[in-house]
Design a protein around this motif. Structure first.
Motif, PDB file in Angstrom:
ATOM      1  N   THR A  21      -7.890  -2.558   3.266  1.00 45.46           N
ATOM      2  CA  THR A  21      -6.897  -3.607   3.517  1.00 45.46           C
ATOM      3  C   THR A  21      -6.589  -3.722   4.996  1.00 45.46           C
ATOM      4  OG1 THR A  21      -5.903  -3.236   1.339  1.00 45.46           O
ATOM      5  CG2 THR A  21      -4.565  -4.391   2.966  1.00 45.46           C
ATOM      6  N   MET A  74      -6.232   1.594   1.163  1.00 41.80           N
ATOM      7  CA  MET A  74      -5.360   1.313   2.295  1.00 41.80           C
ATOM      8  C   MET A  74      -6.176   0.950   3.526  1.00 41.80           C
ATOM      9  SD  MET A  74      -2.520   3.808   4.130  1.00 41.80           S
ATOM     10  CE  MET A  74      -3.721   4.844   4.981  1.00 41.80           C
ATOM     11  N   THR A 126       0.844  -1.197   0.000  1.00 41.39           N
ATOM     12  CA  THR A 126       0.000   0.000   0.000  1.00 41.39           C
ATOM     13  C   THR A 126       0.878   1.245   0.000  1.00 41.39           C
ATOM     14  OG1 THR A 126      -0.141  -0.090   2.427  1.00 41.39           O
ATOM     15  CG2 THR A 126      -1.937  -1.106   1.173  1.00 41.39           C
TER      16      THR A 126
END
Length: 361
Positions: free
Chosen positions: A213, A210, A81
């Motif tokens: 995740t 981000m 990321t």
């Protein structure tokens, strides 16, 4: 004024405007710092690997194909990321790295800055993980380990709290970060109460990806911790210690399981060496009484202590807590409570003039 060849002047001045172009960026980006550093030893086995750049990067190029981690010739799978304010690429392994093993990280010239400039050469560095300690394998936090506080529905504070580390919510929007009086930037916010950054699901990309995740990694970590089973040949296992009241206990490395809630009514000590691991599985609520302290001895590290709580975790007024809290519901810190660790909740986190410090790596 100006005239023609016959001496005739313009009837009025001619005025026009123009705007100069911006200077074209032709400077190649560089990696200015890595974490872990090159040749670092005793690196946590569940740690995120990070490369910090000299300028803002094109997030579309910060992908797994361009940021790799290998042990000899074996590739490590993981999520990559991009962190906007830190101008950093982060590689979070899908599972724990092997103990006492050297790894090589590489960021390739396929990554570019926002102007499309590539690095002049691949950036490669190596590091070596810690030796295994007593107790179970550590819980892999993935990208959730990049946050001091992470929640799905909201994080609230009664000012002034003091937070060292990033905080974030998802799928909740930034409006569910309350009490922080944040200043907004592109893809993140800041607050005087947070030494770090604030993130939410509705911020400018790539922040939403981000955060998605990180939340997924938090849920995976909770499931991992909850699913550990007794293995007396590998580590000590203790069932229903104190019938759920563990005040006054000295807790050695190992797996602890309660089919009830857990109350800590007097001080508790977690005692072990720096690489030892503790996993506490709690089937209901965790309650730390007012003024009670959970302390460490013998080199024990907060980063290796995992509290898996199926119910709500509540830290009483002026209490102190150590370790990673993985709650399936909420985490609440009463007035003046402090913690050295991470607060990872599948609903909300509430603070009241509290102090949260992410653990040292």
């Amino acid at each position: 004024g100006v005239t023609n060849e016959s001496g005739d002047a313009l009837e009025e001045n001619k005025v026009w405007t123009f705007t100069t172009g911006t200077e074209v960026d032709t400077t190649a980006p560089t990696v200015t710092k890595t974490d872990p550093a090159n040749l670092e030893i005793d690196v946590d086995r569940n740690r995120t690997v990070t490369a910090f750049f000299s300028e803002a990067m094109n997030s579309a190029t910060i992908v797994a194909a361009n940021f790799t981690l290998v042990d000899d010739a074996t590739s490590v799978s993981g999520a990559v990321t991009y962190d906007i304010p830190n101008e950093a690429a982060m590689f979070a392994p899908d599972s724990n790295l092997s103990a006492d093993t050297t790894y090589t990280a590489t960021v390739t010239t396929a990554v570019t800055d926002e102007a499309g400039n590539a690095m002049e050469a691949d950036k490669t560095w190596t590091f070596t993980t810690t030796a295994a300690g007593d107790g179970p394998e550590p819980v892999s936090l993935g990208t959730a380990g990049n946050f001091a506080i992470l929640a799905k529905t909201g994080i609230s504070t009664v000012p002034d709290s003091v937070i060292t580390g990033d905080i974030g919510v998802s799928p909740a929007a930034e409006t569910y970060l309350t009490g922080f009086s944040q200043t907004k930037f592109t893809g993140y916010s800041t607050s005087t109460q947070v030494t770090g950054y604030l993130y939410a699901a509705d911020m400018t990309p790539p922040t939403p990806t981000m955060m998605t995740t990180a939340i997924s990694d938090m849920e995976t970590a909770y499931t991992d911790a909850a699913g550990r089973v007794a293995d007396d040949t590998a580590y000590d296992t203790t069932l229903n210690l104190g019938a759920g009241e563990i005040g006054g206990e000295i807790l050695a490395p190992g797996l602890y399981n309660w089919g009830t809630g857990v109350t800590i009514s007097t001080d508790v000590t977690i005692s072990g060496a720096k690489n030892d691991v503790w996993i506490f599985q709690i089937a209901n609520n965790l309650a730390v009484s007012n003024g009670v302290e959970v302390t460490l001895s013998g080199g024990a590290q907060a980063r290796n202590i995992f509290w898996q709580v199926a119910g709500e975790a509540t830290l009483g007024t002026t209490s102190h807590f150590e370790g990673i809290l993985l709650s399936q519901t909420a985490i609440g810190l009463a007035t003046g409570a402090t913690t050295n660790g991470r607060l990872l909740a599948q609903s909300e986190v509430t603070l009241d003039q509290s102090t949260v410090t992410e653990p040292a790596q």
